[in-house]
Design a protein around this motif. Structure first.
Motif, PDB file in Angstrom:
ATOM      1  N   UNK A 108      -6.753  23.298  -3.549  1.00 33.13           N
ATOM      2  CA  UNK A 108      -5.709  23.346  -2.539  1.00 33.13           C
ATOM      3  C   UNK A 108      -4.371  22.924  -3.132  1.00 33.13           C
ATOM      4  N   UNK A 109      -3.314  23.537  -2.626  1.00 34.25           N
ATOM      5  CA  UNK A 109      -1.986  23.026  -2.944  1.00 34.25           C
ATOM      6  C   UNK A 109      -1.878  21.629  -2.349  1.00 34.25           C
ATOM      7  N   UNK A 110      -1.415  20.699  -3.162  1.00 31.02           N
ATOM      8  CA  UNK A 110      -1.350  19.300  -2.760  1.00 31.02           C
ATOM      9  C   UNK A 110      -0.010  18.703  -3.142  1.00 31.02           C
ATOM     10  N   UNK A 111       0.539  17.884  -2.268  1.00 31.91           N
ATOM     11  CA  UNK A 111       1.755  17.152  -2.600  1.00 31.91           C
ATOM     12  C   UNK A 111       1.359  15.937  -3.424  1.00 31.91           C
ATOM     13  N   UNK A 112       1.808  15.920  -4.661  1.00 35.06           N
ATOM     14  CA  UNK A 112       1.411  14.857  -5.574  1.00 35.06           C
ATOM     15  C   UNK A 112       2.247  13.596  -5.318  1.00 35.06           C
ATOM     16  N   UNK A 113       1.978  12.572  -6.077  1.00 35.63           N
ATOM     17  CA  UNK A 113       2.630  11.300  -5.808  1.00 35.63           C
ATOM     18  C   UNK A 113       1.860  10.571  -4.722  1.00 35.63           C
ATOM     19  N   UNK A 114       2.191   9.316  -4.516  1.00 31.99           N
ATOM     20  CA  UNK A 114       1.479   8.483  -3.549  1.00 31.99           C
ATOM     21  C   UNK A 114       2.189   8.535  -2.198  1.00 31.99           C
ATOM     22  N   UNK A 115       1.449   8.884  -1.163  1.00 31.25           N
ATOM     23  CA  UNK A 115       1.992   8.895   0.194  1.00 31.25           C
ATOM     24  C   UNK A 115       1.270   7.862   1.028  1.00 31.25           C
ATOM     25  N   UNK A 116       1.927   7.398   2.056  1.00 31.74           N
ATOM     26  CA  UNK A 116       1.258   6.411   2.893  1.00 31.74           C
ATOM     27  C   UNK A 116       2.037   6.064   4.138  1.00 31.74           C
ATOM     28  N   UNK A 117       1.400   5.245   4.976  1.00 28.03           N
ATOM     29  CA  UNK A 117       1.986   4.780   6.226  1.00 28.03           C
ATOM     30  C   UNK A 117       1.778   3.274   6.345  1.00 28.03           C
ATOM     31  N   UNK A 118       2.805   2.605   6.817  1.00 33.08           N
ATOM     32  CA  UNK A 118       2.798   1.160   7.032  1.00 33.08           C
ATOM     33  C   UNK A 118       2.906   0.932   8.532  1.00 33.08           C
ATOM     34  N   UNK A 119       1.896   0.274   9.088  1.00 33.02           N
ATOM     35  CA  UNK A 119       1.797   0.110  10.539  1.00 33.02           C
ATOM     36  C   UNK A 119       1.913  -1.355  10.950  1.00 33.02           C
ATOM     37  N   UNK A 120       2.553  -1.577  12.084  1.00 31.21           N
ATOM     38  CA  UNK A 120       2.498  -2.859  12.770  1.00 31.21           C
ATOM     39  C   UNK A 120       1.678  -2.683  14.034  1.00 31.21           C
TER      40      UNK A 120
END
Length: 210
Positions: A113-125
């Motif tokens: 699959x085509x993938x966006x490289x690098x680290x992605x994430x979410x920070x939640x409160x």
């Protein structure tokens, strides 16, 4: 505006996170992320950065539903955001989830699959709501995302060159710039880049001793 508290146990936070992952899987199955809206507090904020002077910010459950997981996610049906690692802090009611962003579109050259490289994430409160219709429930009070914009642009261009981009994704790629709901210049964003309690200094660690 409802009041909030962060007297969370580890078990409560883990149960909330398990539910969040389950709703995410359902959103990916439907190709519509609006089903996530009820996981947010009525006065929650959700934002990320596109560039130094273009920030996205939605404030309130309705804007999050209509803009953050509505307009911003339309056209990404078939994409999936697999959480691969999670860090929890029950003392401060925070969760950080790291995800990979995959398109569901296969690159014939690699068979992947085509993938966006690098680290992605979410920070939640995560906060327990006090008062109102959500009294006693755990909800997301704020969320901030990050992802690799150069890699995102590269992957989109590779999908375009492949001729495999669906019409829905082509339409989404045209939605950009400060004229889109929720897109702000840095000086104008309605909630800070750093989440409100962090911006207020509530989580600053003591500095080094002499």
């Amino acid at each position: 505006m409802t009041g909030t508290t962060t007297d969370l146990t580890r078990a409560e936070l883990e149960a909330f996170w398990d539910g969040w992952l389950a709703v995410n899987r359902e959103a990916e199955r439907q190709g519509d992320w609006r089903v996530l809206a009820e996981e947010y507090a009525e006065d929650a904020s959700y934002g990320w950065m596109y560039s130094v002077d273009e920030h996205f910010m939605a404030v309130g459950r309705d804007q999050i539903r209509d803009w953050a997981i509505g307009i911003e996610m339309d056209g990404f049906d078939g994409w999936h955001y697999d959480y691969v690692a999670t860090v929890m802090d029950e003392k401060n009611g925070m969760v950080v989830g790291f995800w990979k962003q995959r398109s569901g579109i296969v690159d014939d050259a690699t068979g992947k699959e085509y993938e966006i490289l690098g680290i992605g994430g979410s920070w939640f409160g995560i906060e327990r709501q006090t008062g109102g219709a959500d009294d006693g429930q755990l909800k997301i009070a704020w969320q901030r995302d990050w992802f690799d914009m150069p890699s995102t642009a590269h992957t989109f261009m590779e999908i375009l060159k492949s001729g495999k981009a669906p019409d829905t994704l082509l339409a989404r790629m045209k939605v950009s710039g400060h004229g889109v709901p929720g897109h702000y210049h840095l000086a104008d964003i309605p909630s800070p880049v750093w989440p409100p309690p962090v911006e207020a200094g509530l989580h600053v660690r003591p500095g080094p001793t002499a």
